[in-house]
Design an enzyme around this catalytic site. Structure first.
Site, short mmCIF file in Angstrom:
data_model
loop_
_atom_site.label_atom_id
_atom_site.label_comp_id
_atom_site.label_asym_id
_atom_site.label_seq_id
_atom_site.Cartn_x
_atom_site.Cartn_y
_atom_site.Cartn_z
CB CYS A 83 -0.93 -0.01 1.21
SG CYS A 83 -1.88 1.52 1.39
CE LYS B 23 -5.57 5.37 -4.62
NZ LYS B 23 -5.23 4.03 -5.12
N GLY C 246 -9.70 -4.09 -16.48
CA GLY C 246 -10.40 -2.83 -16.22
C GLY C 246 -10.99 -2.74 -14.84
CB ILE D 265 -5.12 -1.74 -10.19
CG1 ILE D 265 -5.09 -2.04 -8.69
CG2 ILE D 265 -3.71 -1.39 -10.67
CD1 ILE D 265 -4.27 -3.27 -8.32
CB VAL E 119 -5.19 -10.36 -23.67
CG1 VAL E 119 -3.77 -10.12 -24.17
CG2 VAL E 119 -5.86 -9.04 -23.33
CB SER F 99 -4.20 -4.01 -13.58
OG SER F 99 -5.03 -3.65 -14.67
NE ARG G 38 -2.23 -6.66 -4.33
CZ ARG G 38 -1.04 -6.15 -4.61
NH1 ARG G 38 -0.84 -5.56 -5.78
NH2 ARG G 38 -0.04 -6.23 -3.76
CB ALA H 169 -4.72 -0.43 2.80
CG HIS I 152 -25.21 26.40 1.37
ND1 HIS I 152 -25.51 25.69 0.22
CD2 HIS I 152 -25.22 27.72 1.04
CE1 HIS I 152 -25.69 26.55 -0.77
NE2 HIS I 152 -25.53 27.79 -0.29
#
Length: 460
Positions: free
Chosen positions: A40, A49, A174, A177, A230, A261, A264, A312, A436
């Protein structure tokens, strides 16, 4: 000296477990074979990020003229972005090291092998303990596709570690990740192609979220190929080329790099010594409600656990509960409501049940939705199409779940997490005063829409 607890793995599950155990008075040893912080911090959440934030700033600059702000010759330097990623990771890693040291946790660097109950070998040394907690996490899984061993074909670990920008990126998968990297690279102007085997991206999330994200990504130039199988990755004179089949038609796409991706897999290889059997299920460790394995005194938490949600914050929450029970205390964390987040632009977040899941479970439901194009803060920010959906019990009004796709969705979902965990009703959420102008006012509108009381709902 014999410890009370040995924690194997220094990620968000392991280091949280070690710190909380020490706080509860247990003499604790933490074993980590690589950098503290786990996937992580070092190869996942935090670096991704950080880069996404830089890419978002660049995208804002390119579109700033509409807000009266002009910026000439706007550009990005990926090397500088990557250096900032490294600095952020190092700062947070030093924080983890400081917390462990400050709480008196002994940290041992090396690969741990569990010899049996209460015995762990690290290198040539043997460490003994009353309890062993496994928190070794998971690593990217590679499907059996020819060519994935070619240079330039990488997992998220490799793409983050190489520090290079690729003008043409093909992504196999897709899911969360894959779509975060698609968002990152498309914001930087790359030619991005996503090949997803299922009939939509983010296949485990709400269908409307997947549809809206697909629409936005296509508008930004991302090529999305769903139902794509693929077949092979090849090296050509111009780089890499992915061969795939979509709608029974053979296709190829050129790329400078290919990101794989596709999920895992648990990091249990080499974990158990001769004669130790933890009953692995496809590499994952089965546990009971107390996180105990089939071997007395050995526990497991996080991504390595069979059937666990690989997030995580889930590992950290499980860590606190597991060591609390080891210390003879009640587990304080509520695990009945787990939020999930996707850091695309706009952000995506969900918790609890979708309307489809509730109906499949035979629960009478009522869905309500607020389009955020009526939210003042969203209009000020120039936010793209977004929404907040709430799923409630049709008879009691109890909040069962929520799905958000809007600015700050990953922050807003916390309120719905509390509602689902505590069994709050639409009426109880609607009774709260929210400031607000804020994005959080969208929560008021969404829950009030479910009660037929929405004031600013444009699409009733």
């Amino acid at each position: 000296m014999k410890s009370v607890l040995i924690v194997i793995g220094g990620g968000p599950g392991g280091y949280v477990a070690a710190i909380r155990a020490a706080q509860l008075g247990l003499r604790t040893v933490l074993v980590e074979r690589a950098a503290l912080g786990g996937a992580c911090l070092n190869r996942g959440c935090i670096p991704t990020k950080t880069l996404l934030h830089s890419a978002s700033l660049y995208r804002q600059v390119l579109h700033s003229a509409a807000f009266g702000v002009t910026a000439s010759d706007a550009g990005f330097d990926y090397a500088v972005m990557d250096e900032r990623r490294r600095q952020v990771v190092e700062q947070l890693r030093r924080g983890v090291e400081g917390l462990l040291k400050g709480n008196g946790v002994e940290v041992i660097h090396g690969s741990a092998v569990i010899q049996g109950p209460g015995r762990v070998r690290v290198g040539e040394a043997i460490y003994e303990s009353e309890h062993i907690l496994v928190a070794v996490g998971a690593r990217p899984a590679l499907p059996p596709i020819p060519g994935l061993d070619l240079p330039g074909v990488v997992t998220s670990d490799g793409l983050l570690g190489e520090g290079m920008y690729h003008p043409r990126l093909t992504i196999i998968g897709g899911g969360v990740i894959g779509m975060e990297f698609a968002s990152l690279y498309s914001a930087l102007g790359a030619q991005v192609t996503v090949l997803e085997a299922m009939d939509r991206v983010l296949p485990t999330m709400d269908k409307e979220i997947a549809q809206n994200l697909s629409m936005l990504m296509k508008r930004r130039g991302v090529k999305l190929c769903t139902g794509a199988r693929v077949e092979q990755v090849m090296r050509t004179g111009e780089g890499l080329r992915c061969a795939y089949t979509s709608k029974e038609k053979a296709e190829t796409v050129a790329a400078d790099a290919v990101l794989v991706s596709t999920g895992r897999t648990p990091n249990t290889e080499g974990l158990c010594g001769p004669g130790l059997d933890l009953g692995l299920d496809r590499g994952a460790i089965p546990v009971n409600e107390r996180f105990e394995t089939c071997v007395k005194g050995i526990y497991a938490i996080g991504d390595v656990v069979a059937g666990s949600i690989q997030l995580a914050h889930v590992a950290s929450a499980q860590a606190i509960n597991a060591v609390s029970m080891i210390a003879g205390k009640e587990p304080p964390m509520k695990l009945n409501a787990i939020p999930a987040c996707v850091y695309t632009e706009p952000e995506i977040a969900s918790v609890g049940l979708t309307e489809a899941q509730a109906k499949e479970a035979g629960i009478p439901t009522k869905g309500s939705k607020y389009l955020m194009n009526g939210n003042g803060r969203s209009i000020i920010a120039g936010a793209e199409r977004g929404f907040i959906k709430v799923v409630s019990h049709a008879e009691t009004g109890t909040v069962l779940g929520a799905q958000l796709m809007c600015e700050r969705a990953t922050d807003l979902v916390g309120e719905f997490t509390l509602a689902v965990a505590e069994g709050k009703t639409l009426e109880e959420l609607a009774a709260l005063v929210r400031p607000h102008p804020t994005f959080a006012e969208g929560i008021s509108e969404a829950v009030e829409s479910g009660l037929g009381l929405a004031i600013h709902q444009l699409n009733r």
